[in-house]
Design an enzyme around this catalytic site. Structure first.
Site, PDB file in Angstrom:
ATOM      1  N   VAL A  87     -10.867   2.629  14.777  1.00 41.91           N
ATOM      2  CA  VAL A  87     -12.659   3.243  15.345  1.00 41.91           C
ATOM      3  C   VAL A  87     -13.696   2.436  14.642  1.00 41.91           C
ATOM      4  CG1 VAL A  87     -13.935   5.029  14.704  1.00 41.91           C
ATOM      5  CG2 VAL A  87     -11.885   5.407  14.913  1.00 41.91           C
ATOM      6  N   PRO A 145       2.821   2.103  12.316  1.00 44.99           N
ATOM      7  CA  PRO A 145       3.285   3.421  12.859  1.00 44.99           C
ATOM      8  C   PRO A 145       3.280   3.824  14.479  1.00 44.99           C
ATOM      9  CG  PRO A 145       2.389   3.508  10.460  1.00 44.99           C
ATOM     10  CD  PRO A 145       2.004   2.055  11.800  1.00 44.99           C
ATOM     11  N   GLY A 147       3.076   1.590  -3.179  1.00 47.73           N
ATOM     12  CA  GLY A 147       1.882   1.416  -4.083  1.00 47.73           C
ATOM     13  C   GLY A 147       1.444   2.748  -3.761  1.00 47.73           C
ATOM     14  N   ARG A 176     -10.832  -1.552  10.559  1.00 51.17           N
ATOM     15  CA  ARG A 176      -9.799  -0.238  11.577  1.00 51.17           C
ATOM     16  C   ARG A 176     -10.325  -0.276  13.177  1.00 51.17           C
ATOM     17  NH1 ARG A 176      -9.489   3.160   5.501  1.00 51.17           N
ATOM     18  NH2 ARG A 176     -11.785   1.994   5.642  1.00 51.17           N
ATOM     19  N   TYR A 186       0.522  -1.556  -0.105  1.00 53.79           N
ATOM     20  CA  TYR A 186       0.135  -0.161   0.008  1.00 53.79           C
ATOM     21  C   TYR A 186       1.187   1.869   0.069  1.00 53.79           C
ATOM     22  CZ  TYR A 186      -3.900   2.979   1.401  1.00 53.79           C
ATOM     23  OH  TYR A 186      -4.428   3.992   1.680  1.00 53.79           O
ATOM     24  N   ASN A 203     -13.793  -0.630  14.301  1.00 54.14           N
ATOM     25  CA  ASN A 203     -13.618  -2.153  15.504  1.00 54.14           C
ATOM     26  C   ASN A 203     -13.661  -2.302  17.190  1.00 54.14           C
ATOM     27  OD1 ASN A 203     -12.803  -3.489  13.628  1.00 54.14           O
ATOM     28  ND2 ASN A 203     -10.642  -3.994  14.925  1.00 54.14           N
TER      29      ASN A 203
HETATM   30  N1  UDP Z   1      -5.487  -1.316  15.973  1.00 52.47           N
HETATM   31  C1  UDP Z   1      -6.091  -1.738  17.617  1.00 52.47           C
HETATM   32  N2  UDP Z   1      -6.882  -2.564  17.653  1.00 52.47           N
HETATM   33  C2  UDP Z   1      -7.596  -2.635  16.422  1.00 52.47           C
HETATM   34  C3  UDP Z   1      -7.618  -2.213  14.960  1.00 52.47           C
HETATM   35  C4  UDP Z   1      -6.392  -1.501  15.060  1.00 52.47           C
HETATM   36  O1  UDP Z   1      -5.410  -1.626  18.332  1.00 52.47           O
HETATM   37  O2  UDP Z   1      -9.115  -3.647  16.679  1.00 52.47           O
HETATM   38  C5  UDP Z   1      -4.219  -0.353  15.902  1.00 52.47           C
HETATM   39  C6  UDP Z   1      -3.518  -0.509  15.124  1.00 52.47           C
HETATM   40  O3  UDP Z   1      -2.830  -1.299  15.147  1.00 52.47           O
HETATM   41  C7  UDP Z   1      -2.835   1.147  14.701  1.00 52.47           C
HETATM   42  C8  UDP Z   1      -4.585   1.836  15.323  1.00 52.47           C
HETATM   43  O4  UDP Z   1      -5.224   1.477  15.433  1.00 52.47           O
HETATM   44  O5  UDP Z   1      -2.161   1.247  15.873  1.00 52.47           O
HETATM   45  C9  UDP Z   1      -4.849   2.346  13.338  1.00 52.47           C
HETATM   46  O6  UDP Z   1      -5.320   1.373  13.062  1.00 52.47           O
HETATM   47  P1  UDP Z   1      -5.955   1.328  11.393  1.00 52.47           P
HETATM   48  O7  UDP Z   1      -6.010   0.002  10.993  1.00 52.47           O
HETATM   49  O8  UDP Z   1      -7.293   2.144  12.122  1.00 52.47           O
HETATM   50  O9  UDP Z   1      -5.292   2.566  11.039  1.00 52.47           O
HETATM   51  P2  UDP Z   1      -3.540   2.778  10.437  1.00 52.47           P
HETATM   52  O10 UDP Z   1      -2.964   1.723  10.635  1.00 52.47           O
HETATM   53  O11 UDP Z   1      -3.612   2.427   8.891  1.00 52.47           O
HETATM   54  O12 UDP Z   1      -3.731   4.282  10.527  1.00 52.47           O
END
Ligand code: UDP
Length: 314
Positions: A188, A275, A148, A186, A145, A190
């Site tokens: 929020v 991150p 890409g 994601r 991603y 979740n």
């Molecule tokens: N995350 C979490 N529990 C979940 C889903 C995600 O703790 O059920 C964490 C994930 O590891 C990351 C942050 O929340 O550190 C944001 O994750 P998301 O997948 O929403 O987006 P991205 O990592 O692309 O910013």
């Protein structure tokens, strides 16, 4: 008529962009989506209009139709979805953008590329400004991603330099709101769905990592400003997001409080290359688009909880 193409038009962001565009009687909107992560329900209210058309289409295939503007949003965007078939994700990012740039070039259309804060990888500079080149692991699980989307940005600028194509790039930071897929993983969606169902709230790592969450309506207003209210020679990239930063654990507690849920916290391993922190510097968006988010995290979460109550409550 302004002939507008929205790729990923049945997805989370694309469907909101379509709905906003349909408010103007001058727009004829064609939404493309392969429905791999998008959903017909997201655009159901638009389908009856004679100014709206939906075509099931995979942007990895060339598409030919006279257009004036292209909002190129098509790509799975949640880590769970984009890592499901990483090679498909890279093809969607690269071939999809190539196909849309060819279309823009052919019809002298303006194309807005939906890029991402993921181009900054695990940033060593905080908050992130557009000049920052990022810190991306080119061989990690997120690279399909991240790289890409970086390649897609590179293609946009090369089409502009080589062919004079009218391109614009926005880098979208974490966004949430209605039409998020209930199961795309994601944070929020979740947390809200887990809280409403009384399931454990899944915290990755110790929850100290940060994100900055933008409500979708704010994002869409920035997107339309970038397309319509900036000069053709302003290409960006421009960060769009809400600079209100919060740890994952604090988000979990907030969601629990707002839903009145008694779900317990469950700690899971941190996924690879997740991150540590992310927050946009949005001063360029302020200067060039006269834009900043208006919806607070509390207000946005309230609306999103309401949406998931309707579709996800037990
Ligand atoms: N995350 C979490 N529990 C979940 C889903 C995600 O703790 O059920 C964490 C994930 O590891 C990351 C942050 O929340 O550190 C944001 O994750 P998301 O997948 O929403 O987006 P991205 O990592 O692309 O910013």
């Amino acid at each position: 008529m302004n002939r507008v193409l929205v790729t990923g038009g049945a997805g989370f962001l694309g469907s909101h962009v379509c709905a906003e565009l349909m408010k103007s009687p001058d727009n004829y909107v064609t939404a493309l989506d392969d429905l791999s992560t998008g959903k017909r329900e997201n655009i159901a209210s638009l389908l009856s209009s004679d100014r709206f058309e939906f075509i099931q289409w995979d942007v990895r295939q060339p598409f030919d139709r006279p257009v004036d503007q292209i909002y190129h949003a098509a790509c799975p965007a949640s880590p769970k979805e984009y890592q499901r078939s990483p090679t498909s994700t890279t093809k969607t990012c690269v071939l999809g953008t190539l196909n849309m740039l060819e279309l823009a070039k052919k019809y002298d259309a303006k194309i807005l590329q939906f890029s991402t804060s993921e181009v900054y990888g695990n940033p060593l500079l905080h908050p992130q400004k557009e000049e920052y080149f990022g810190n991306v692991n080119p061989i990690g699980v997120r690279s399909c991603y991240d790289e890409g989307k970086r390649c897609a940005e590179s293609l946009c600028f090369d089409y502009a330099r080589e062919f004079g194509t009218k391109v614009k790039i926005i880098r979208i930071f974490n966004t949430y709101g209605p039409h998020m897929d209930i199961a795309d993983g994601r944070v929020v969606s979740n947390f809200i769905v887990q809280a409403l169902r009384g399931d454990p709230i899944t915290i990755h790592g110790d929850g100290s990592q940060t994100r900055s969450f933008c409500y979708v309506d704010d994002l869409v207003s920035g997107i339309l400003r970038m397309m319509n209210d900036t000069a053709d020679d302003f290409q960006g990239p421009v960060n769009l997001g809400n600079p209100e930063e919060i740890t994952v654990i604090a988000l979990a507690r907030k969601v629990l409080e707002m839903t009145g849920s008694s779900s317990r916290l469950q700690y899971l391993p941190l996924p690879g290359d997740d991150p540590v922190q992310r927050r946009p510097d949005i001063s360029l968006a302020g200067e060039k688009l006269n834009w900043k988010p208006k919806v607070s995290l509390d207000d946005g979460l309230e609306k999103t909880i309401q949406y998931f109550r309707e579709i996800a409550a037990p």
